[in-house]
Design a protein around this motif. Structure first.
Motif, PDB file in Angstrom:
ATOM      1  N   GLY A 142       0.868  -0.990  -0.301  1.00 54.96           N
ATOM      2  CA  GLY A 142       0.116   0.173  -0.521  1.00 54.96           C
ATOM      3  C   GLY A 142       0.257   1.059  -0.517  1.00 54.96           C
ATOM      4  N   SER A 143       2.270   1.389   0.551  1.00 53.05           N
ATOM      5  CA  SER A 143       2.919   2.647   0.523  1.00 53.05           C
ATOM      6  C   SER A 143       3.697   2.749  -0.603  1.00 53.05           C
ATOM      7  CB  SER A 143       4.110   2.974   1.932  1.00 53.05           C
ATOM      8  OG  SER A 143       4.489   1.791   1.728  1.00 53.05           O
ATOM      9  N   ARG A 144       4.316   1.705  -1.020  1.00 47.91           N
ATOM     10  CA  ARG A 144       4.549   1.393  -2.211  1.00 47.91           C
ATOM     11  C   ARG A 144       3.854   1.370  -3.626  1.00 47.91           C
ATOM     12  NH1 ARG A 144       5.974  -3.600  -1.292  1.00 47.91           N
ATOM     13  NH2 ARG A 144       5.708  -4.097  -3.413  1.00 47.91           N
ATOM     14  N   ILE A 145       3.416   1.267  -3.639  1.00 44.66           N
ATOM     15  CA  ILE A 145       2.827   1.184  -4.852  1.00 44.66           C
ATOM     16  C   ILE A 145       1.077   2.472  -5.134  1.00 44.66           C
ATOM     17  CG2 ILE A 145       3.501  -1.240  -6.265  1.00 44.66           C
ATOM     18  CD1 ILE A 145       1.280  -2.271  -5.757  1.00 44.66           C
ATOM     19  N   ASP A 146       1.024   2.704  -6.822  1.00 42.88           N
ATOM     20  CA  ASP A 146      -0.121   3.035  -6.627  1.00 42.88           C
ATOM     21  C   ASP A 146      -1.305   1.986  -6.765  1.00 42.88           C
ATOM     22  OD1 ASP A 146       0.118   5.304  -6.798  1.00 42.88           O
ATOM     23  OD2 ASP A 146       1.046   4.915  -9.375  1.00 42.88           O
ATOM     24  N   VAL A 147      -2.081   2.196  -5.853  1.00 43.62           N
ATOM     25  CA  VAL A 147      -3.362   0.176  -5.607  1.00 43.62           C
ATOM     26  C   VAL A 147      -4.148   0.788  -6.377  1.00 43.62           C
ATOM     27  CG1 VAL A 147      -4.528  -0.488  -4.075  1.00 43.62           C
ATOM     28  CG2 VAL A 147      -2.565   0.051  -3.617  1.00 43.62           C
ATOM     29  N   ASP A 148      -4.708  -0.520  -7.383  1.00 41.86           N
ATOM     30  CA  ASP A 148      -5.826  -0.394  -8.129  1.00 41.86           C
ATOM     31  C   ASP A 148      -7.073  -0.121  -7.153  1.00 41.86           C
ATOM     32  OD1 ASP A 148      -8.435  -0.765 -10.142  1.00 41.86           O
ATOM     33  OD2 ASP A 148      -6.843  -2.191 -10.575  1.00 41.86           O
ATOM     34  N   GLU A 149      -7.333   0.665  -7.111  1.00 43.09           N
ATOM     35  CA  GLU A 149      -9.520   0.576  -6.186  1.00 43.09           C
ATOM     36  C   GLU A 149     -10.051  -0.106  -6.300  1.00 43.09           C
ATOM     37  OE1 GLU A 149      -8.528   2.673  -3.802  1.00 43.09           O
ATOM     38  OE2 GLU A 149      -6.773   4.289  -4.713  1.00 43.09           O
ATOM     39  N   ARG A 150     -10.024  -0.547  -7.686  1.00 46.11           N
ATOM     40  CA  ARG A 150     -11.112  -1.629  -7.660  1.00 46.11           C
ATOM     41  C   ARG A 150     -10.462  -3.054  -7.332  1.00 46.11           C
ATOM     42  NH1 ARG A 150     -10.999  -3.403 -13.763  1.00 46.11           N
ATOM     43  NH2 ARG A 150      -9.046  -3.025 -13.710  1.00 46.11           N
ATOM     44  N   LYS A 151      -9.427  -3.110  -7.166  1.00 45.37           N
ATOM     45  CA  LYS A 151      -8.864  -4.186  -5.734  1.00 45.37           C
ATOM     46  C   LYS A 151      -9.327  -4.423  -5.021  1.00 45.37           C
ATOM     47  CE  LYS A 151      -4.886  -4.549  -7.115  1.00 45.37           C
ATOM     48  NZ  LYS A 151      -3.104  -5.494  -7.268  1.00 45.37           N
ATOM     49  N   GLU A 152      -9.903  -5.633  -4.242  1.00 37.75           N
ATOM     50  CA  GLU A 152     -10.449  -5.744  -2.541  1.00 37.75           C
ATOM     51  C   GLU A 152      -8.793  -5.372  -1.824  1.00 37.75           C
ATOM     52  OE1 GLU A 152     -12.122  -9.066  -2.075  1.00 37.75           O
ATOM     53  OE2 GLU A 152     -13.707  -8.748  -3.215  1.00 37.75           O
ATOM     54  N   SER A 153      -7.748  -6.296  -2.165  1.00 34.81           N
ATOM     55  CA  SER A 153      -6.245  -5.672  -1.508  1.00 34.81           C
ATOM     56  C   SER A 153      -5.497  -5.848  -2.281  1.00 34.81           C
ATOM     57  CB  SER A 153      -6.518  -7.041  -0.756  1.00 34.81           C
ATOM     58  OG  SER A 153      -4.822  -7.545  -0.061  1.00 34.81           O
ATOM     59  N   PRO A 154      -4.153  -4.526  -2.056  1.00 36.29           N
ATOM     60  CA  PRO A 154      -3.025  -4.998  -2.977  1.00 36.29           C
ATOM     61  C   PRO A 154      -2.705  -5.307  -3.381  1.00 36.29           C
ATOM     62  CG  PRO A 154      -2.910  -3.615  -0.604  1.00 36.29           C
ATOM     63  CD  PRO A 154      -4.179  -3.896  -0.594  1.00 36.29           C
ATOM     64  N   LEU A 155      -2.584  -7.288  -2.510  1.00 39.81           N
ATOM     65  CA  LEU A 155      -2.066  -8.216  -2.852  1.00 39.81           C
ATOM     66  C   LEU A 155      -2.384  -8.895  -4.043  1.00 39.81           C
ATOM     67  CD1 LEU A 155      -0.550  -9.850   0.601  1.00 39.81           C
ATOM     68  CD2 LEU A 155       0.771  -8.140  -0.784  1.00 39.81           C
ATOM     69  N   ASP A 156      -4.044  -8.391  -4.752  1.00 42.72           N
ATOM     70  CA  ASP A 156      -4.764  -9.414  -5.269  1.00 42.72           C
ATOM     71  C   ASP A 156      -3.847  -9.216  -6.113  1.00 42.72           C
ATOM     72  OD1 ASP A 156      -5.854 -10.318  -2.824  1.00 42.72           O
ATOM     73  OD2 ASP A 156      -7.955  -8.960  -3.418  1.00 42.72           O
ATOM     74  N   PHE A 157      -3.931 -10.250  -7.444  1.00 38.20           N
ATOM     75  CA  PHE A 157      -3.005 -10.213  -8.424  1.00 38.20           C
ATOM     76  C   PHE A 157      -4.064 -10.994  -9.395  1.00 38.20           C
ATOM     77  CE2 PHE A 157      -1.986 -14.263  -6.052  1.00 38.20           C
ATOM     78  CZ  PHE A 157      -1.927 -15.356  -7.185  1.00 38.20           C
ATOM     79  N   ALA A 158      -3.710 -10.314 -11.200  1.00 33.75           N
ATOM     80  CA  ALA A 158      -4.597 -10.507 -11.798  1.00 33.75           C
ATOM     81  C   ALA A 158      -4.316 -11.662 -12.480  1.00 33.75           C
ATOM     82  CB  ALA A 158      -4.411  -9.713 -13.365  1.00 33.75           C
ATOM     83  N   LEU A 159      -5.228 -12.842 -12.089  1.00 33.71           N
ATOM     84  CA  LEU A 159      -5.639 -14.387 -13.261  1.00 33.71           C
ATOM     85  C   LEU A 159      -5.821 -13.704 -14.557  1.00 33.71           C
ATOM     86  CD1 LEU A 159      -7.279 -15.789 -10.739  1.00 33.71           C
ATOM     87  CD2 LEU A 159      -4.665 -15.934 -10.625  1.00 33.71           C
TER      88      LEU A 159
END
Length: 456
Positions: A142-159
């Motif tokens: 959360g502090s290092r990157i611009d988080v996609d607001e659509r994601k539930e968590s910054p760790l969630d990744f694209a499938l």
């Protein structure tokens, strides 16, 4: 299963090491009697491939096909075996879609406007491979990157990624799009090896997030006790550390290296260090005018402090030398020369009619060699074993004093036979010695601008 290349450019030496490590593993396991099925994928759907295709005005698949063929050429030069199966992402889109659907059904993934993301919080044990804490990862992300607001968590990744204009796309339940990077290996490994298999390899840089995400996807879909039983990660390659200027680049393609040194010498050099360890490529850059070594400042400016000559960065890159590779080339030449002399001796000598013990080093060669290989495929230790028998054999070839004619012959014969097994495991020392030595001589002469016929 080994993570193969993303084919958007020529392979570099890091790609070569990542392919060499499982190659030797497969060779040794088969030598030990195991039935091995080896899968190494080709990633032919990727952001970097698409970027290059747009820059060059070519279809992404044409770019991928071109560099997949170049990768195979480079690996063949290094005597790296073809895998039993070499799946491509573009041929496994239906399997990828089915896997994503399975994860959605288990509440481990969710669809947002045609993009599908993995729901990391619902997978217990995320971070176990890389030994990371999930709460700390969330805070750091959360502090290092611009988080996609659509994601539930910054760790969630694209499938699955929704289609963008000008990009290749496939139909899916979520609309047209293409697979994310991490899901590819989960789908291809299960397709060709099943939900569980023995060994998964790749570079250390893939531990997180790639391999961590593979575990989350595959175990999320198939169960906690599935997927890879063992992980093997090779160390990084470092070109010269702080000795080389950034303007000369911090990596070299496989082809640049094999244009300067025999591919087998490159292979040998890569095997001199345990695969998990980092490998430092010492680099020297010399002035074209006076041959003085250039420090980083001289490389950057193109000006030699010793003689004042000025040279372009492009010319200096062509002046790069690798002392470690030169040492490896000399060592390989020593081994091939020994094998050449040993074969000539056996061809001219008479086989004894009685049995006598062979010398100690040669007698224990194969057992000691395989002992190191059984210890986490320790090629460094295995190569070190060769020193004593090489010394013994060269002593016998020189004079044979102090031993009987039978011991002399049987020792040299045993050495040649055992080295054939060593060669089959390491993929080195297996060429005709005289041919290899002649090619080495001719290659060195050509690089020095010498006319061999005139010298003779």
């Amino acid at each position: 299963y080994c993570c193969g290349p993303t084919v958007y450019g020529l392979s570099h030496l890091g790609n070569a090491r990542a392919a060499l490590v499982p190659d030797v593993m497969v060779r040794f396991l088969r030598h030990q009697g195991y039935d091995v099925k080896y899968v190494r994928n080709i990633t032919d759907i990727d952001d970097k491939i698409i970027k290059r295709s747009l820059e060059e005005g070519k279809p992404a698949q044409e770019v991928a096909d071109t560099f997949a063929a170049e990768y195979k050429r480079d690996m063949n030069d290094l005597n790296i075996l073809e895998p039993d199966v070499e799946p491509r992402v573009s041929d496994h889109v239906p399997e990828i879609i089915a896997l994503v659907e399975s994860l959605i059904a288990k509440d481990l993934a969710y669809d947002v406007d045609g993009d599908v993301y993995y729901r990391v919080k619902n997978f217990q044990g995320y971070g176990k491979l890389s030994k990371r804490n999930i709460d700390e990862m969330i805070e750091s992300a959360g502090s290092r990157i611009d988080v996609d607001e659509r994601k539930e968590s910054p760790l969630d990744f694209a499938l699955w990624k929704a289609a963008k204009e000008g990009e290749p796309a496939w139909e899916s339940p979520w609309g047209p799009g293409r697979p994310g990077w991490h899901i590819e290996c989960s789908a291809m490994s299960s397709t060709h090896l099943g939900d569980s298999f023995d060994i998964h390899g790749g570079g250390r840089d893939l531990i997180f997030p790639h391999h961590e995400n593979e575990i989350a996807q595959s175990q999320g879909a198939h169960g906690e006790d599935t997927y890879a039983r063992y992980w093997s990660h090779n160390g990084f390659i470092d070109f010269a550390g702080e000795k080389m200027s950034k303007s000369l680049g911090n990596f070299f393609t496989t082809r640049e290296i094999t244009a300067l040194y025999d591919p087998e010498s490159v292979r040998y050099f890569l095997l001199t260090v345990h695969y998990r360890s980092g490998l430092n490529f010492e680099v020297e850059v010399t002035c074209p005018a006076c041959e003085a070594p250039l420090d980083k400042e001289g490389q950057e400016s193109g000006r030699c402090a010793a003689c004042g000559a000025e040279t372009s960065v492009e010319d200096l890159r062509g002046r790069v030398r690798f002392p470690g590779l030169e040492e490896a080339d000399d060592r390989l030449a020593y081994i091939y020369k020994t094998l050449s002399l040993a074969r000539r001796f056996l061809a001219s000598a008479k086989k004894p009619g009685n049995e006598e013990p062979v010398t100690e080093g040669v007698a224990g060669l194969l057992e000691a060699f395989t002992g190191h290989m059984r210890n986490d495929f320790n090629t460094s230790g295995a190569l070190g074993v060769l020193s004593k028998p090489l010394g013994e054999v060269n002593g016998l070839l020189d004079s044979g004093k102090g031993v009987s004619k039978a011991t002399r012959y049987l020792t040299i014969d045993r050495f040649v036979g055992d080295m054939e097994q060593v060669a089959s495991i390491l993929g080195c020392f297996g060429q005709d010695p005289d041919t290899w030595l002649q090619n080495r001589r001719d290659g060195k002469a050509a690089r020095m601008g010498l006319d061999v016929a005139r010298v003779e």
